[in-house]
Design an enzyme around this catalytic site. Structure first.
Site, PDB file in Angstrom:
ATOM      1  N   CYS A  79       0.830  -1.204   0.000  1.00  0.00           N
ATOM      2  CA  CYS A  79       0.000   0.000   0.000  1.00  0.00           C
ATOM      3  C   CYS A  79       0.868   1.260   0.000  1.00  0.00           C
ATOM      4  CB  CYS A  79      -0.937  -0.010   1.209  1.00  0.00           C
ATOM      5  SG  CYS A  79      -1.859   1.525   1.365  1.00  0.00           S
ATOM      6  N   ASP A  94      -1.195  15.621  -2.767  1.00  0.00           N
ATOM      7  CA  ASP A  94      -1.581  14.692  -3.834  1.00  0.00           C
ATOM      8  C   ASP A  94      -0.558  14.819  -4.955  1.00  0.00           C
ATOM      9  OD1 ASP A  94      -4.560  13.308  -4.803  1.00  0.00           O
ATOM     10  OD2 ASP A  94      -3.019  13.680  -6.324  1.00  0.00           O
ATOM     11  N   HIS A 139      -9.540  13.907   0.464  1.00  0.00           N
ATOM     12  CA  HIS A 139      -8.951  14.981  -0.335  1.00  0.00           C
ATOM     13  C   HIS A 139      -9.299  16.323   0.319  1.00  0.00           C
ATOM     14  CE1 HIS A 139      -8.257  12.461  -4.060  1.00  0.00           C
ATOM     15  NE2 HIS A 139      -9.156  11.724  -3.429  1.00  0.00           N
ATOM     16  N   HIS A 174      -8.645   7.720   2.411  1.00  0.00           N
ATOM     17  CA  HIS A 174      -8.019   9.046   2.340  1.00  0.00           C
ATOM     18  C   HIS A 174      -9.075  10.103   2.066  1.00  0.00           C
ATOM     19  CE1 HIS A 174      -7.957   7.260  -1.692  1.00  0.00           C
ATOM     20  NE2 HIS A 174      -8.130   8.487  -2.160  1.00  0.00           N
ATOM     21  N   HIS A 211      -6.593   2.740   0.356  1.00  0.00           N
ATOM     22  CA  HIS A 211      -6.266   3.098   1.739  1.00  0.00           C
ATOM     23  C   HIS A 211      -7.073   4.368   1.988  1.00  0.00           C
ATOM     24  CE1 HIS A 211      -3.122   3.711   5.125  1.00  0.00           C
ATOM     25  NE2 HIS A 211      -3.968   4.736   5.208  1.00  0.00           N
ATOM     26  N   CYS A 237       0.287   3.555   3.063  1.00  0.00           N
ATOM     27  CA  CYS A 237       0.944   3.024   4.274  1.00  0.00           C
ATOM     28  C   CYS A 237       2.428   3.387   4.247  1.00  0.00           C
ATOM     29  CB  CYS A 237       0.803   1.504   4.364  1.00  0.00           C
ATOM     30  SG  CYS A 237      -0.787   0.936   5.006  1.00  0.00           S
ATOM     31  N   HIS A 274      -4.188   1.047   8.136  1.00  0.00           N
ATOM     32  CA  HIS A 274      -4.655   0.664   6.804  1.00  0.00           C
ATOM     33  C   HIS A 274      -6.118   0.244   6.866  1.00  0.00           C
ATOM     34  CE1 HIS A 274      -4.397  -0.692   2.657  1.00  0.00           C
ATOM     35  NE2 HIS A 274      -5.141  -1.716   3.040  1.00  0.00           N
ATOM     36  N   ASN A 281     -13.678   9.465  -1.665  1.00  0.00           N
ATOM     37  CA  ASN A 281     -14.226   8.595  -2.701  1.00  0.00           C
ATOM     38  C   ASN A 281     -14.244   7.173  -2.173  1.00  0.00           C
ATOM     39  OD1 ASN A 281     -14.424  10.710  -4.620  1.00  0.00           O
ATOM     40  ND2 ASN A 281     -12.246  10.503  -5.087  1.00  0.00           N
ATOM     41  N   GLY A 317     -14.882   6.541  -8.161  1.00  0.00           N
ATOM     42  CA  GLY A 317     -13.555   6.692  -8.761  1.00  0.00           C
ATOM     43  C   GLY A 317     -12.413   6.442  -7.798  1.00  0.00           C
TER      44      GLY A 317
HETATM   45  P1  5GP Z   1      -9.032   8.414  -5.180  1.00  0.00           P
HETATM   46  O1  5GP Z   1      -8.661   7.000  -4.807  1.00  0.00           O
HETATM   47  O2  5GP Z   1      -9.724   9.153  -4.073  1.00  0.00           O
HETATM   48  O3  5GP Z   1      -9.794   8.507  -6.457  1.00  0.00           O
HETATM   49  O4  5GP Z   1      -7.710   9.235  -5.495  1.00  0.00           O
HETATM   50  C1  5GP Z   1      -6.433   8.833  -5.133  1.00  0.00           C
HETATM   51  C2  5GP Z   1      -5.532  10.041  -5.215  1.00  0.00           C
HETATM   52  O5  5GP Z   1      -4.234   9.648  -4.829  1.00  0.00           O
HETATM   53  C3  5GP Z   1      -5.407  10.657  -6.613  1.00  0.00           C
HETATM   54  O6  5GP Z   1      -5.809  12.022  -6.556  1.00  0.00           O
HETATM   55  C4  5GP Z   1      -3.940  10.483  -6.965  1.00  0.00           C
HETATM   56  O7  5GP Z   1      -3.421  11.583  -7.676  1.00  0.00           O
HETATM   57  C5  5GP Z   1      -3.286  10.292  -5.620  1.00  0.00           C
HETATM   58  N1  5GP Z   1      -2.113   9.439  -5.644  1.00  0.00           N
HETATM   59  C6  5GP Z   1      -1.987   8.244  -6.285  1.00  0.00           C
HETATM   60  N2  5GP Z   1      -0.764   7.716  -6.061  1.00  0.00           N
HETATM   61  C7  5GP Z   1      -0.115   8.604  -5.253  1.00  0.00           C
HETATM   62  C8  5GP Z   1       1.200   8.611  -4.683  1.00  0.00           C
HETATM   63  O8  5GP Z   1       1.998   7.706  -4.861  1.00  0.00           O
HETATM   64  N3  5GP Z   1       1.512   9.679  -3.905  1.00  0.00           N
HETATM   65  C9  5GP Z   1       0.650  10.703  -3.684  1.00  0.00           C
HETATM   66  N4  5GP Z   1       1.071  11.715  -2.930  1.00  0.00           N
HETATM   67  N5  5GP Z   1      -0.597  10.723  -4.204  1.00  0.00           N
HETATM   68  C10 5GP Z   1      -0.969   9.689  -4.991  1.00  0.00           C
HETATM   69 ZN    ZN Z   2      -2.483   1.331   3.526  1.00  0.00          ZN
END
Ligand code: 5GP
Ligand code: ZN
Length: 117
Positions: free
Chosen positions: A8, A34, A106, A104, A102, A11, A50, A91, A97
């Site tokens: 992850c 992000d 925004h 999170h 994990h 994580c 997690h 989300n 989407g």
């Molecule tokens: P969601 O799962 O809510 O659609 O969005 C996941 C978010 O995580 C996205 O906005 C994407 O740009 C961000 N993201 C994906 N991989 C990484 C990463 O490795 N590091 C960071 N800082 N953000 C990430």
């Molecule tokens: Zn995790």
């Protein structure tokens, strides 16, 4: 030690295994940028624990969502977003989407945001 998922990405960021700019952290939550910002301020707030998604949260995790919101509010103030406002988004699942499994939140702001479905 919190249970971590080996593969992850969040994580690994939360534990420091993958370096990231850390905007805020405490014993339960971590806030970092992000990697693909959609707004002038686009940060992520995650629990250290997690939890794959909001839908998979159990009763004992409920306080973590409160801590995530409190951390986001604090960071938003520090980032100068308090007056003009900001958006907190979680989300959950494919229709929303969600791509990182994990939990999170925004934190987005810094410009006027559209509200489209
Ligand atoms: P969601 O799962 O809510 O659609 O969005 C996941 C978010 O995580 C996205 O906005 C994407 O740009 C961000 N993201 C994906 N991989 C990484 C990463 O490795 N590091 C960071 N800082 N953000 C990430
Ligand atoms: Zn995790």
């Amino acid at each position: 030690m919190n249970k971590e998922s080996e593969d992850c990405i969040f994580c690994k960021i939360a534990s420091g295994e993958i370096p990231s700019q850390i905007i805020y952290q405490d014993e339960d939550v971590v806030c970092f940028p992000d990697v693909r910002p959609l707004t002038p301020v686009h940060l992520l707030v995650v629990p250290r624990k997690h939890i794959p998604s909001l839908a998979e949260m159990d009763a004992a995790d409920a306080h973590l969502v409160g801590k995530m919101v409190r951390a986001a509010n604090r960071v938003a103030r520090e980032q100068g977003l308090a007056e003009n406002g900001y958006r907190l988004t979680i989300n959950s699942g494919p229709d929303a989407g969600q791509v990182v499994f994990h939990l999170h939140m925004h934190l987005m702001g810094g410009r006027r945001l559209e509200w489209k479905h």
